[in-house]
Design an enzyme around this catalytic site. Structure first.
Site, short mmCIF file in Angstrom:
data_model
loop_
_atom_site.label_atom_id
_atom_site.label_comp_id
_atom_site.label_asym_id
_atom_site.label_seq_id
_atom_site.Cartn_x
_atom_site.Cartn_y
_atom_site.Cartn_z
N SER A 42 0.86 -1.18 0.00
CA SER A 42 0.00 0.00 0.00
C SER A 42 0.90 1.23 0.00
O SER A 42 1.33 1.71 1.04
CB SER A 42 -0.90 0.00 1.25
OG SER A 42 -1.70 -1.15 1.27
N HIS A 155 -3.95 -7.06 1.31
CA HIS A 155 -2.94 -7.97 1.83
C HIS A 155 -3.44 -9.41 1.87
O HIS A 155 -2.82 -10.27 2.50
CB HIS A 155 -2.51 -7.55 3.24
CG HIS A 155 -1.65 -6.32 3.25
ND1 HIS A 155 -0.71 -6.06 2.29
CD2 HIS A 155 -1.58 -5.28 4.12
CE1 HIS A 155 -0.09 -4.93 2.56
NE2 HIS A 155 -0.61 -4.44 3.65
N GLN A 163 -8.08 -4.08 6.47
CA GLN A 163 -6.78 -4.59 6.04
C GLN A 163 -6.04 -5.36 7.11
O GLN A 163 -5.46 -6.41 6.82
CB GLN A 163 -5.90 -3.43 5.55
CG GLN A 163 -4.56 -3.88 4.98
CD GLN A 163 -3.85 -2.75 4.26
OE1 GLN A 163 -4.08 -2.52 3.08
NE2 GLN A 163 -3.00 -2.04 4.98
N GLU A 164 -6.03 -4.87 8.36
CA GLU A 164 -5.23 -5.55 9.39
C GLU A 164 -5.99 -5.58 10.72
O GLU A 164 -6.53 -4.56 11.16
CB GLU A 164 -3.89 -4.84 9.62
CG GLU A 164 -2.97 -4.87 8.42
CD GLU A 164 -1.65 -4.14 8.69
OE1 GLU A 164 -1.43 -3.70 9.85
OE2 GLU A 164 -0.85 -4.00 7.76
N GLU A 205 2.17 -10.91 5.10
CA GLU A 205 2.83 -10.57 6.37
C GLU A 205 2.67 -11.70 7.38
O GLU A 205 2.82 -11.50 8.58
CB GLU A 205 2.30 -9.24 6.90
CG GLU A 205 2.63 -8.09 5.95
CD GLU A 205 1.95 -6.78 6.34
OE1 GLU A 205 1.55 -6.64 7.51
OE2 GLU A 205 1.82 -5.90 5.48
N ASP A 240 -5.92 -1.65 11.28
CA ASP A 240 -5.51 -0.80 10.17
C ASP A 240 -6.60 -0.95 9.12
O ASP A 240 -6.69 -1.97 8.42
CB ASP A 240 -4.15 -1.23 9.60
CG ASP A 240 -3.74 -0.43 8.37
OD1 ASP A 240 -4.47 0.52 8.00
OD2 ASP A 240 -2.70 -0.75 7.77
N GLU A 283 -6.11 2.80 12.61
CA GLU A 283 -5.24 3.44 11.62
C GLU A 283 -6.01 3.67 10.32
O GLU A 283 -6.70 2.77 9.85
CB GLU A 283 -4.03 2.54 11.37
CG GLU A 283 -3.04 3.04 10.35
CD GLU A 283 -1.95 2.02 10.09
OE1 GLU A 283 -1.42 2.00 8.96
OE2 GLU A 283 -1.62 1.24 11.01
N ASP A 310 -1.42 7.10 8.45
CA ASP A 310 -0.29 6.57 7.67
C ASP A 310 -0.31 7.20 6.28
O ASP A 310 0.62 7.91 5.89
CB ASP A 310 -0.40 5.06 7.57
CG ASP A 310 0.64 4.42 6.65
OD1 ASP A 310 1.65 5.08 6.35
OD2 ASP A 310 0.44 3.28 6.22
N LYS A 335 7.41 4.94 8.80
CA LYS A 335 8.01 3.96 7.90
C LYS A 335 9.23 4.60 7.24
O LYS A 335 9.10 5.59 6.51
CB LYS A 335 7.01 3.51 6.83
CG LYS A 335 5.80 2.77 7.39
CD LYS A 335 4.78 2.49 6.29
CE LYS A 335 3.58 1.71 6.81
NZ LYS A 335 2.54 1.53 5.77
N HIS A 363 6.93 -1.81 10.02
CA HIS A 363 7.49 -2.58 8.93
C HIS A 363 6.78 -2.24 7.63
O HIS A 363 5.89 -1.38 7.58
CB HIS A 363 7.34 -4.07 9.23
CG HIS A 363 5.90 -4.52 9.31
ND1 HIS A 363 5.50 -5.82 9.17
CD2 HIS A 363 4.75 -3.82 9.52
CE1 HIS A 363 4.18 -5.92 9.28
NE2 HIS A 363 3.71 -4.71 9.49
N ARG A 364 7.10 -2.96 6.54
CA ARG A 364 6.33 -2.93 5.30
C ARG A 364 5.95 -4.36 4.94
O ARG A 364 6.45 -5.32 5.52
CB ARG A 364 7.14 -2.31 4.15
CG ARG A 364 7.59 -0.88 4.36
CD ARG A 364 6.47 0.08 4.72
NE ARG A 364 5.45 0.26 3.71
CZ ARG A 364 5.38 1.29 2.87
NH1 ARG A 364 6.31 2.24 2.89
NH2 ARG A 364 4.37 1.41 2.02
N LYS A 386 5.03 -1.88 14.96
CA LYS A 386 4.28 -2.78 14.09
C LYS A 386 5.28 -3.54 13.26
O LYS A 386 5.96 -2.95 12.42
CB LYS A 386 3.37 -1.97 13.16
CG LYS A 386 1.94 -1.83 13.58
CD LYS A 386 1.15 -1.05 12.54
CE LYS A 386 0.77 -1.90 11.35
NZ LYS A 386 -0.15 -1.17 10.41
#
Length: 418
Positions: A42, A155, A163-164, A205, A240, A283, A310, A335, A363-364, A386
């Site tokens: 993203s 993801h 997303q998360e 991830e 997220d 987020e 973000d 990031k 992280h990414r 994260k």
């Protein structure tokens, strides 16, 4: 002064089998630093440019030989056998050499690698840990791990829109125990999903991505895993949402549920979830251009949870400063490769802290075995990190590094920010 003896870059692979760049840098005293920076899935228009070759005959166009060449030619010529007082001085030169606003001449994936490798080498030259070399305090906070364990949207390949979904162990005596709590919840979640004949394979991830009846069911099944692990009240939840990815023409389309929300309705949904579940962070809850409803969300949830930007801030102090006076968020995601140098990343963290905001080092999705962000989180006392799920070495490497740091700090270690 640290004199650079040599710098060399090569193309290597990240956790998604996509190319990235590794840089090795040696100082005149033979102190050695190596850095590999990840890449994101993203990514947004305001981020520093991740330079790709776009040669379809290699890695489907995602090769990084151009960025490698930039390090091994122009950057090499500019910095070898030059002395720098610190990493800020080196970063300043690299940014001036690139001269573009988004580092598109050399690529952020050339400049940042050199910047990080220099920091690692300088820390070794001074016989310091990276967190001590970078840190500006004599005390260090071990960060709460925000552990991503269930995912959807970009993801994953399932019907979950958020997303998360993360678990955040907060009530434990030390980082090692936080990590154990999270790992045990991860394994309990796997057992619950398996018992329901849901998918337990892991994705980008290394989290689970099952098909569920709704986004709220994801919260329910994670809470069930927490209860099964006997950690009720010891573990909180974080989301997220990445709402920009399902926002169009003023409508938030939760396609997995066949439901559409306006901004007010989506804000109300989040408020309801925060009342029902132990959520401490959301987020990108509203789309990056939906500013008025971010303000509305803030008015409802500001004092209850972390409201994290973000996509809008992208670790950029100019963009962060633009919105600080409007109280658009109380937290920022950090990031390194969004801005493209160590010094600019630290400046963003410092600016956030100066205005009472939390900074979460992240992280990414395309990660590597590099553990720099673990040291950065401790160096800058961010209190949160994260860095993915309790699965696969590219994520676990950061957690293992934090355990090493905790052990080295001993009684000097402090823990998290409530």
């Amino acid at each position: 002064m640290a004199e650079i003896k040599s710098v060399y870059a090569r193309e290597v692979l990240d956790s998604r089998w996509n190319p990235t760049v590794e840089v090795e840098l040696t100082l005149a005293d033979w102190s050695f630093g190596r850095a590999i920076v990840p890449s994101g899935a993203s990514t947004w228009v305001h981020e520093a440019l991740e330079l790709r070759d776009w040669d379809k005959s290699r890695y489907l166009g995602k090769g990084t030989l151009t960025a490698v060449k930039n390090v091994n030619t122009d950057i090499k010529a500019a910095i070898e056998w030059k002395s720098f007082a610190n990493y800020r001085e080196l970063d300043k030169l690299l940014i001036e050499l690139d001269w573009t606003k988004n580092k598109s001449k050399f690529g952020a994936n050339a400049i940042l690698w050199v910047s990080m490798a220099f920091v690692v080498a300088c820390a070794k030259s001074e016989n310091k840990a990276i967190y001590d070399y970078v840190g500006e305090w004599k005390w260090h906070i071990l960060p709460y791990p925000m552990m991503n364990i269930l995912n959807g949207w970009s993801h994953a390949d399932n019907n979950v829109d958020i997303q998360e979904f993360m678990v955040v162990p907060v009530w434990a005596p030390n980082f090692r125990e936080w990590l154990r709590y999270g790992a045990e919840v991860f394994h309990n979640l796997k057992a619950i999903l398996k018992a329901r004949w849901l998918a337990t394979s892991v994705w980008d991830e290394w989290w689970f991505a099952p098909n569920l009846w709704s986004n709220e069911e994801a919260l329910q099944v994670i809470v069930e895993a927490i209860e099964k692990a006997w950690y009720t009240w010891k573990i909180k939840l974080a989301l997220d949402v990445a709402s920009s990815e399902f926002y169009e023409d003023g409508v938030y389309n939760l396609a997995g549920e066949w439901r559409k929300f306006n901004a007010s309705e989506l804000c109300g949904l989040f408020e309801d979830w925060c009342n029902k579940y132990p959520i401490i962070s959301i987020e990108d809850g509203m789309a990056e251009d939906d500013f008025e409803w971010w303000k509305e969300m803030n008015s409802r949830l500001w004092d209850k949870i972390m409201l994290v930007w973000d996509d809008l801030f992208v670790t950029n102090i100019e963009r962060l400063q633009m919105w600080i006076d409007q109280n658009l968020a109380n937290s920022i995601l950090i990031k390194l490769n969004q801005i493209g140098s160590v010094s600019e990343t630290i400046d963003a963290i410092n600016l956030a802290h100066e205005h009472g905001m939390r900074a979460i080092v992240s992280h990414r999705s395309g990660e590597t075995e590099d553990t720099f962000i673990a040291d950065l989180a401790v160096a800058m006392n961010t209190g949160f990190i994260k860095t993915g799920s309790a699965s696969r070495t590219d994520r676990i490497a950061k957690y293992n590094q934090l355990m090493r740091i905790e052990e080295k700090l001993g009684d000097k270690a402090q823990y998290g920010k409530k």
